[in-house]
Scaffold this motif. Structure first.
Motif, PDB file in Angstrom:
ATOM      1  N   ASP A 416      13.842   6.193  13.139  1.00 24.40           N
ATOM      2  CA  ASP A 416      13.895   7.184  12.053  1.00 24.40           C
ATOM      3  C   ASP A 416      14.497   8.518  12.468  1.00 24.40           C
ATOM      4  O   ASP A 416      14.423   9.485  11.712  1.00 24.40           O
ATOM      5  CB  ASP A 416      12.482   7.434  11.506  1.00 24.40           C
ATOM      6  CG  ASP A 416      11.908   6.227  10.786  1.00 24.40           C
ATOM      7  OD1 ASP A 416      12.593   5.200  10.724  1.00 24.40           O
ATOM      8  OD2 ASP A 416      10.773   6.319  10.296  1.00 24.40           O
ATOM      9  N   ILE A 417      15.099   8.588  13.640  1.00 20.67           N
ATOM     10  CA  ILE A 417      15.583   9.885  14.118  1.00 20.67           C
ATOM     11  C   ILE A 417      16.702  10.433  13.221  1.00 20.67           C
ATOM     12  O   ILE A 417      16.960  11.638  13.201  1.00 20.67           O
ATOM     13  CB  ILE A 417      16.061   9.786  15.593  1.00 20.67           C
ATOM     14  CG1 ILE A 417      16.110  11.172  16.233  1.00 20.67           C
ATOM     15  CG2 ILE A 417      17.395   9.057  15.676  1.00 20.67           C
ATOM     16  CD1 ILE A 417      14.768  11.848  16.354  1.00 20.67           C
ATOM     17  N   HIS A 418      17.342   9.566  12.451  1.00 17.69           N
ATOM     18  CA  HIS A 418      18.421  10.007  11.559  1.00 17.69           C
ATOM     19  C   HIS A 418      17.901  10.489  10.205  1.00 17.69           C
ATOM     20  O   HIS A 418      18.682  10.918   9.351  1.00 17.69           O
ATOM     21  CB  HIS A 418      19.406   8.859  11.318  1.00 17.69           C
ATOM     22  CG  HIS A 418      18.809   7.700  10.569  1.00 17.69           C
ATOM     23  ND1 HIS A 418      17.837   6.896  11.106  1.00 17.69           N
ATOM     24  CD2 HIS A 418      19.047   7.222   9.316  1.00 17.69           C
ATOM     25  CE1 HIS A 418      17.502   5.974  10.229  1.00 17.69           C
ATOM     26  NE2 HIS A 418      18.224   6.156   9.133  1.00 17.69           N
ATOM     27  N   TRP A 445      11.911  13.054  21.446  1.00 12.92           N
ATOM     28  CA  TRP A 445      12.961  12.182  21.961  1.00 12.92           C
ATOM     29  C   TRP A 445      13.373  12.631  23.358  1.00 12.92           C
ATOM     30  O   TRP A 445      13.502  11.813  24.281  1.00 12.92           O
ATOM     31  CB  TRP A 445      14.159  12.217  21.007  1.00 12.92           C
ATOM     32  CG  TRP A 445      15.289  11.292  21.363  1.00 12.92           C
ATOM     33  CD1 TRP A 445      16.164  11.428  22.403  1.00 12.92           C
ATOM     34  CD2 TRP A 445      15.664  10.093  20.696  1.00 12.92           C
ATOM     35  NE1 TRP A 445      17.071  10.401  22.424  1.00 12.92           N
ATOM     36  CE2 TRP A 445      16.784   9.554  21.376  1.00 12.92           C
ATOM     37  CE3 TRP A 445      15.192   9.415  19.577  1.00 12.92           C
ATOM     38  CZ2 TRP A 445      17.421   8.393  20.971  1.00 12.92           C
ATOM     39  CZ3 TRP A 445      15.821   8.254  19.175  1.00 12.92           C
ATOM     40  CH2 TRP A 445      16.920   7.752  19.863  1.00 12.92           C
ATOM     41  N   ALA A 446      13.561  13.941  23.521  1.00 18.34           N
ATOM     42  CA  ALA A 446      13.973  14.476  24.821  1.00 18.34           C
ATOM     43  C   ALA A 446      12.921  14.205  25.887  1.00 18.34           C
ATOM     44  O   ALA A 446      13.245  13.899  27.044  1.00 18.34           O
ATOM     45  CB  ALA A 446      14.235  15.974  24.705  1.00 18.34           C
ATOM     46  N   ALA A 455      20.480  10.745  20.759  1.00 20.09           N
ATOM     47  CA  ALA A 455      19.875  11.153  19.483  1.00 20.09           C
ATOM     48  C   ALA A 455      20.935  11.767  18.577  1.00 20.09           C
ATOM     49  O   ALA A 455      20.969  11.502  17.368  1.00 20.09           O
ATOM     50  CB  ALA A 455      18.737  12.140  19.727  1.00 20.09           C
ATOM     51  N   TRP A 456      21.801  12.597  19.176  1.00 15.65           N
ATOM     52  CA  TRP A 456      22.894  13.214  18.406  1.00 15.65           C
ATOM     53  C   TRP A 456      23.772  12.136  17.761  1.00 15.65           C
ATOM     54  O   TRP A 456      24.149  12.240  16.596  1.00 15.65           O
ATOM     55  CB  TRP A 456      23.713  14.109  19.320  1.00 15.65           C
ATOM     56  CG  TRP A 456      24.983  14.636  18.701  1.00 15.65           C
ATOM     57  CD1 TRP A 456      26.248  14.132  18.847  1.00 15.65           C
ATOM     58  CD2 TRP A 456      25.109  15.774  17.843  1.00 15.65           C
ATOM     59  NE1 TRP A 456      27.152  14.876  18.135  1.00 15.65           N
ATOM     60  CE2 TRP A 456      26.483  15.899  17.507  1.00 15.65           C
ATOM     61  CE3 TRP A 456      24.205  16.701  17.333  1.00 15.65           C
ATOM     62  CZ2 TRP A 456      26.957  16.914  16.687  1.00 15.65           C
ATOM     63  CZ3 TRP A 456      24.682  17.713  16.503  1.00 15.65           C
ATOM     64  CH2 TRP A 456      26.042  17.811  16.200  1.00 15.65           C
ATOM     65  N   GLU A 457      24.036  11.078  18.477  1.00 15.91           N
ATOM     66  CA  GLU A 457      24.878  10.011  17.951  1.00 15.91           C
ATOM     67  C   GLU A 457      24.207   9.310  16.766  1.00 15.91           C
ATOM     68  O   GLU A 457      24.878   8.867  15.828  1.00 15.91           O
ATOM     69  CB  GLU A 457      25.182   8.987  19.045  1.00 15.91           C
ATOM     70  CG  GLU A 457      25.954   9.536  20.233  1.00 15.91           C
ATOM     71  CD  GLU A 457      27.349  10.025  19.846  1.00 15.91           C
ATOM     72  OE1 GLU A 457      27.880   9.557  18.822  1.00 15.91           O
ATOM     73  OE2 GLU A 457      27.889  10.882  20.575  1.00 15.91           O
ATOM     74  N   GLY A 477      27.613  18.770  22.778  1.00 18.97           N
ATOM     75  CA  GLY A 477      27.173  19.506  23.964  1.00 18.97           C
ATOM     76  C   GLY A 477      26.301  20.693  23.611  1.00 18.97           C
ATOM     77  O   GLY A 477      25.285  20.957  24.274  1.00 18.97           O
ATOM     78  N   GLU A 478      26.682  21.443  22.584  1.00 22.44           N
ATOM     79  CA  GLU A 478      25.885  22.609  22.172  1.00 22.44           C
ATOM     80  C   GLU A 478      24.515  22.182  21.664  1.00 22.44           C
ATOM     81  O   GLU A 478      23.497  22.833  21.946  1.00 22.44           O
ATOM     82  CB  GLU A 478      26.646  23.364  21.080  1.00 22.44           C
ATOM     83  CG  GLU A 478      27.924  24.036  21.575  1.00 22.44           C
ATOM     84  CD  GLU A 478      28.787  24.537  20.437  1.00 22.44           C
ATOM     85  OE1 GLU A 478      29.572  25.480  20.659  1.00 22.44           O
ATOM     86  OE2 GLU A 478      28.694  23.979  19.319  1.00 22.44           O
ATOM     87  N   PHE A 479      24.494  21.085  20.918  1.00 24.43           N
ATOM     88  CA  PHE A 479      23.225  20.568  20.398  1.00 24.43           C
ATOM     89  C   PHE A 479      22.292  20.193  21.548  1.00 24.43           C
ATOM     90  O   PHE A 479      21.104  20.568  21.555  1.00 24.43           O
ATOM     91  CB  PHE A 479      23.496  19.354  19.516  1.00 24.43           C
ATOM     92  CG  PHE A 479      22.263  18.609  19.085  1.00 24.43           C
ATOM     93  CD1 PHE A 479      21.507  19.044  18.012  1.00 24.43           C
ATOM     94  CD2 PHE A 479      21.852  17.444  19.748  1.00 24.43           C
ATOM     95  CE1 PHE A 479      20.379  18.354  17.616  1.00 24.43           C
ATOM     96  CE2 PHE A 479      20.731  16.744  19.354  1.00 24.43           C
ATOM     97  CZ  PHE A 479      19.992  17.203  18.283  1.00 24.43           C
TER      98      PHE A 479
END
Length: 505
Positions: A416-418, A445-446, A455-457, A477-479
């Motif tokens: 459900d991370i999205h 998540w981290a 997670a970003w993906e 990268g910034e995220f």
């Protein structure tokens, strides 16, 4: 749950917080009954369990208990069984079938049985069949939870549902398509100044929510609903014929007379029958949804609440004792006369106690009598400032390595991370669920999975919700850097609470 019952679209049921064993037990205790020992083993049945979301979380939160869910929709049962399989849950079973056709003799008796949502959707014959099954499935002394659309609060929405039902036949497609077509016809009338909606604000608001909510979910509610809501007096009488005594409401505040003291009530109300008292309460609160709790058999008033609570732990959510929250509670329930600044301060000083027994000793030490403590505990529980729990885990010696002990919770986190509003996590400490915002789930998540880039993906379109200090869109990268930089604060402020709740270890 016969041939006319909607089965061509799935119902995406949310978690039923009022169905939890801890909540049902709390209500029973407030009504003078010891309830089911939810700290030990017990059996729990959910009739019309939907996609099994509630039962899977409960099975995870109560590993010592056995759970069974029954639903007529094969798609619901397939989804529920797959979730339980993926999470490795061995104490929950999902059965496809019509409760009226299943042989109760094939089941061991249940300590708790719940029916949420569907009772109002059934005709009188099906309602009677469901109650026949409950009579045979719930053990003597067991608890039965039943929620249903009620009068008089449903007086405006009932004709709206009938309009949609009658118009839906003009449209082709599945039940969701038919509901959508009929709802848009009525919306056009409303937007043109239709007098029904001008004069019935509750129906007006309900039509707006029908149009905004997923059509598949609303199709189950609207197209199945019987011509009008039920009167509680009739339901209570029907269950009495099956050997069930009315205990009270899962709406905990309804179980304390002082919390309804600000509402109009005849002076002679307490001399009336239970059914008449409940009818008057429904009128005073304009109840549209009843959430009843029944006992199989009869009961006599038991020991004082403080005695019955002694072996339970308790939980106070962060912020529950803040002045702002307490003021909000007292505005809702001005009759909560023992929730004073002094008592809240004393409770705050005793929040590190592990059980109600320890908390009782703490209040004795500051001069409160048993009677005052008993009434104070009642008001704290009924207003949900305090809730029943397992004794909370100590967090003083928290190590640097953290894990998520529940396979179900980790599955929810990954799947459900999205989603901005993901499914809740199971907490064995409070016997219920914990909702976390997307940012906190990213921190989890981290901590648990580690690769923030992955997670970003998975975030997809939700990436657009995250911005830099100047409002600019973030790249990967910034995220990742922002999450990592904020992680120490999350570990300091939030992680100890998650450890106490059993989400992390």
């Amino acid at each position: 749950m016969g041939a006319k019952y909607t089965q061509d679209v799935e119902f995406n049921s949310d978690f039923g917080a009022l169905q939890t064993p801890v909540h049902i037990c709390t209500a029973a205790m407030l009504c003078g009954y010891n309830g089911v020992n939810i700290n030990g083993s017990f059996r729990y049945l959910d009739i019309a369990c939907g996609n099994g979301h509630t039962l899977s979380i409960l099975a995870d939160a109560y590993p010592q208990a056995e759970f069974v869910g029954i639903d007529i929709n094969p798609a619901h049962i397939a989804k529920a069984s797959e979730l339980a399989r993926q999470a490795g849950l061995t104490n929950v079973q999902f059965i496809e079938g019509d409760i009226a056709k299943l042989a109760p003799s094939g089941f061991q008796p249940f300590d708790i049985c719940t029916v949420s949502g569907v009772y109002s959707w059934l005709d009188a014959q099906r309602q009677a069949q469901l109650l026949d099954a409950a009579e045979q499935l719930v053990r003597p002394g067991g608890l039965f939870y039943l929620d249903y659309s009620a009068m008089p609060g449903g007086a405006q929405t009932a004709p709206l549902y009938q309009m949609i039902q009658k118009l839906s036949g003009q449209f082709a497609g599945n039940s969701a398509d038919k509901l959508t077509g009929a709802s848009h016809l009525l919306s056009a009338i409303r937007d043109g100044g239709g007098q029904f909606f001008e004069q019935n604000e509750q129906a007006n608001q309900r039509l707006s929510s029908i149009l905004a909510n997923p059509a598949e979910d609303e199709a189950h509610e609207v197209l199945n609903m019987q011509p009008h809501g039920l009167w509680s007096a009739d339901v209570i009488s029907s269950l009495a014929e099956k050997g069930f005594s009315f205990l009270g409401s899962a709406g905990l505040q309804h179980n304390l007379a002082e919390l309804s003291a600000h509402l109009p009530k005849p002076k002679t109300a307490t001399k009336l029958s239970i059914t008449s008292q409940q009818l008057l309460q429904d009128v005073a609160w304009n109840v549209a949804q009843r959430k009843d709790i029944y006992l199989k058999g009869e009961y006599a008033d038991s020991k004082p609440l403080i005695t019955r609570l002694q072996n339970y732990g308790f939980y106070i959510a962060p912020g529950a004792l803040d002045d702002q929250n307490v003021a909000f509670v007292l505005k809702q329930f001005p009759g909560a006369n023992l929730i004073t600044r002094t008592h809240i301060s004393q409770l705050n000083k005793g929040r590190d106690c592990q059980t109600f027994a320890e908390l009782t000793k703490h209040f004795h030490a500051v001069g409160l009598t048993d009677d005052t403590i008993n009434r104070l505990f009642s008001q704290l529980l009924a207003t949900r400032i305090v809730s029943l729990a397992q004794p909370l885990q100590k967090t003083d010696k928290q190590g640097s390595a953290l894990s998520m002990p529940s396979a179900l919770n980790r599955l929810m986190l990954e799947q459900d991370i999205h989603l901005e509003h993901g499914r809740p996590f199971a907490s064995s400490t409070i016997g219920s669920r914990l909702l976390l915002p997307i940012k906190d789930r990213l921190y989890l998540w981290a901590l648990v999975i580690g690769d923030v880039g992955s997670a970003w993906e998975k975030l997809g379109d939700l990436r657009n919700a995250f911005h830099g200090p100047n409002g600019q869109p973030l790249n990967k990268g910034e995220f990742v850097n922002i999450i990592q930089q904020s992680l120490p604060a999350f570990k300091a402020k939030v992680v100890p609470e998650l450890v106490r709740l059993g989400i992390l270890r």
